[in-house]
Write a protein that holds these residues in place. Structure first.
Motif, short mmCIF file in Angstrom:
data_model
loop_
_atom_site.label_atom_id
_atom_site.label_comp_id
_atom_site.label_asym_id
_atom_site.label_seq_id
_atom_site.Cartn_x
_atom_site.Cartn_y
_atom_site.Cartn_z
N ALA A 9 -16.08 65.49 8.27
CA ALA A 9 -14.73 64.92 7.98
C ALA A 9 -13.88 65.75 7.23
N ASP A 10 -14.48 66.67 6.55
CA ASP A 10 -13.82 67.64 5.50
C ASP A 10 -13.35 69.11 6.19
N LEU A 11 -13.84 69.24 7.46
CA LEU A 11 -13.74 70.58 8.04
C LEU A 11 -12.26 70.83 7.97
N ASP A 12 -11.58 70.22 8.77
CA ASP A 12 -9.91 70.36 9.00
C ASP A 12 -9.25 70.70 7.83
N LEU A 13 -9.73 69.95 6.72
CA LEU A 13 -8.88 70.27 5.55
C LEU A 13 -9.34 71.49 4.85
N PHE A 14 -10.66 71.84 4.74
CA PHE A 14 -11.12 72.92 4.24
C PHE A 14 -10.54 74.11 5.12
N GLU A 15 -10.45 74.15 6.26
CA GLU A 15 -9.71 75.19 7.11
C GLU A 15 -8.01 75.39 6.78
N ARG A 16 -7.75 74.45 6.42
CA ARG A 16 -6.29 74.21 5.92
C ARG A 16 -6.26 75.06 4.55
N LEU A 17 -7.08 74.81 3.78
CA LEU A 17 -6.90 75.26 2.53
C LEU A 17 -7.38 76.82 2.46
N ARG A 18 -8.05 77.32 3.52
CA ARG A 18 -8.48 78.79 3.78
C ARG A 18 -7.17 79.33 3.93
N VAL A 19 -6.30 78.74 4.98
CA VAL A 19 -5.05 79.40 5.58
C VAL A 19 -4.16 79.55 4.17
N VAL A 20 -4.22 78.49 3.39
CA VAL A 20 -3.27 78.60 1.99
C VAL A 20 -3.73 79.83 1.33
N GLU A 23 -2.69 83.07 2.64
CA GLU A 23 -1.28 83.28 2.50
C GLU A 23 -0.83 83.70 0.90
N LEU A 24 -1.55 83.01 0.02
CA LEU A 24 -1.39 83.36 -1.32
C LEU A 24 -1.93 84.90 -1.78
N ALA A 25 -3.12 85.03 -0.99
CA ALA A 25 -4.03 86.30 -1.42
C ALA A 25 -2.95 87.45 -0.95
N ASP A 26 -2.50 87.33 0.35
CA ASP A 26 -1.72 88.29 0.97
C ASP A 26 -0.37 88.61 0.20
N SER A 27 0.09 87.72 -0.16
CA SER A 27 1.45 88.00 -0.80
C SER A 27 1.19 88.40 -2.26
N ARG A 28 -0.01 88.36 -2.77
CA ARG A 28 -0.24 89.30 -4.19
C ARG A 28 -1.07 90.38 -3.77
N GLY A 29 -1.43 90.64 -2.55
CA GLY A 29 -2.09 92.11 -2.29
C GLY A 29 -3.32 91.92 -2.86
N VAL A 30 -4.08 90.79 -2.92
CA VAL A 30 -5.55 90.55 -3.45
C VAL A 30 -6.50 90.20 -2.28
N PRO A 31 -7.53 90.44 -2.18
CA PRO A 31 -8.55 89.58 -1.36
C PRO A 31 -8.59 88.03 -1.29
N ALA A 32 -9.11 87.44 -0.57
CA ALA A 32 -9.01 85.94 -0.60
C ALA A 32 -9.85 85.44 -1.52
N TYR A 33 -11.14 85.96 -1.86
CA TYR A 33 -11.95 85.59 -2.63
C TYR A 33 -11.43 85.46 -4.29
N VAL A 34 -10.59 86.58 -4.48
CA VAL A 34 -9.87 86.39 -5.74
C VAL A 34 -8.97 85.25 -6.27
N VAL A 35 -8.34 84.39 -5.10
CA VAL A 35 -7.78 83.45 -5.28
C VAL A 35 -8.71 82.29 -5.60
N PHE A 36 -9.67 81.83 -4.49
CA PHE A 36 -10.59 80.92 -4.96
C PHE A 36 -11.78 81.22 -3.82
N HIS A 37 -12.97 81.18 -4.23
CA HIS A 37 -14.08 81.07 -3.22
C HIS A 37 -14.27 80.03 -2.30
N ASP A 38 -15.05 80.23 -1.20
CA ASP A 38 -15.26 79.25 -0.43
C ASP A 38 -15.92 78.04 -0.81
N SER A 39 -16.80 78.34 -1.94
CA SER A 39 -17.42 77.05 -2.55
C SER A 39 -16.49 75.96 -3.19
N THR A 40 -15.23 76.64 -3.79
CA THR A 40 -14.36 75.90 -4.59
C THR A 40 -13.57 75.37 -3.58
#
Length: 108
Positions: A9-20, A23-40
């Motif tokens: 039930a949470d999978l679509d939202l999880f994937e949407r959060l990964r996209v966000v 996008e934030l990581a790319d705009s700041r030039g950092v790896p995605a895990y620097v923004v938030f880890h998957d566990s978060t």
């Protein structure tokens, strides 16, 4: 894979959060895990916080990340429906249901 612990039930939202996050990581030039880890992101998808205060109680969301990334993630969560109940009733493929769920978040 990062999706293994996400409830169906949470999978679509999880994937949407990964996209966000990407996008934030790319705009700041950092790896995605620097923004938030998957566990978060998993916890966000499960808990579906609707306010900055509620988001701040998610593991991995500190004051700096809350200020820098909180509004973008709350927007994504609101688009899916603020509460677990409304989000789970709203079909991810139904723009009308998502719109109704989002409106209920902001009219409270």
């Amino acid at each position: 894979a990062s999706w293994h612990a996400v409830a169906p039930a949470d999978l679509d939202l999880f994937e949407r959060l990964r996209v966000v996050r990407k996008e934030l990581a790319d705009s700041r030039g950092v790896p995605a895990y620097v923004v938030f880890h998957d566990s978060t992101l998993r916890e966000m998808a499960e808990q579906r916080p609707a306010t900055l205060d509620a988001l701040s109680r998610i593991s991995g969301v500190g004051a700096r990340k809350l200020e820098a990334y909180g509004p973008a993630f709350l927007e994504a969560l609101a688009a899916a429906g603020c509460s677990a109940g409304s989000a789970r009733r709203a079909s991810a493929s139904s723009a009308q249901a998502t719109s109704v769920a989002s409106q209920s978040c902001f009219s409270a």
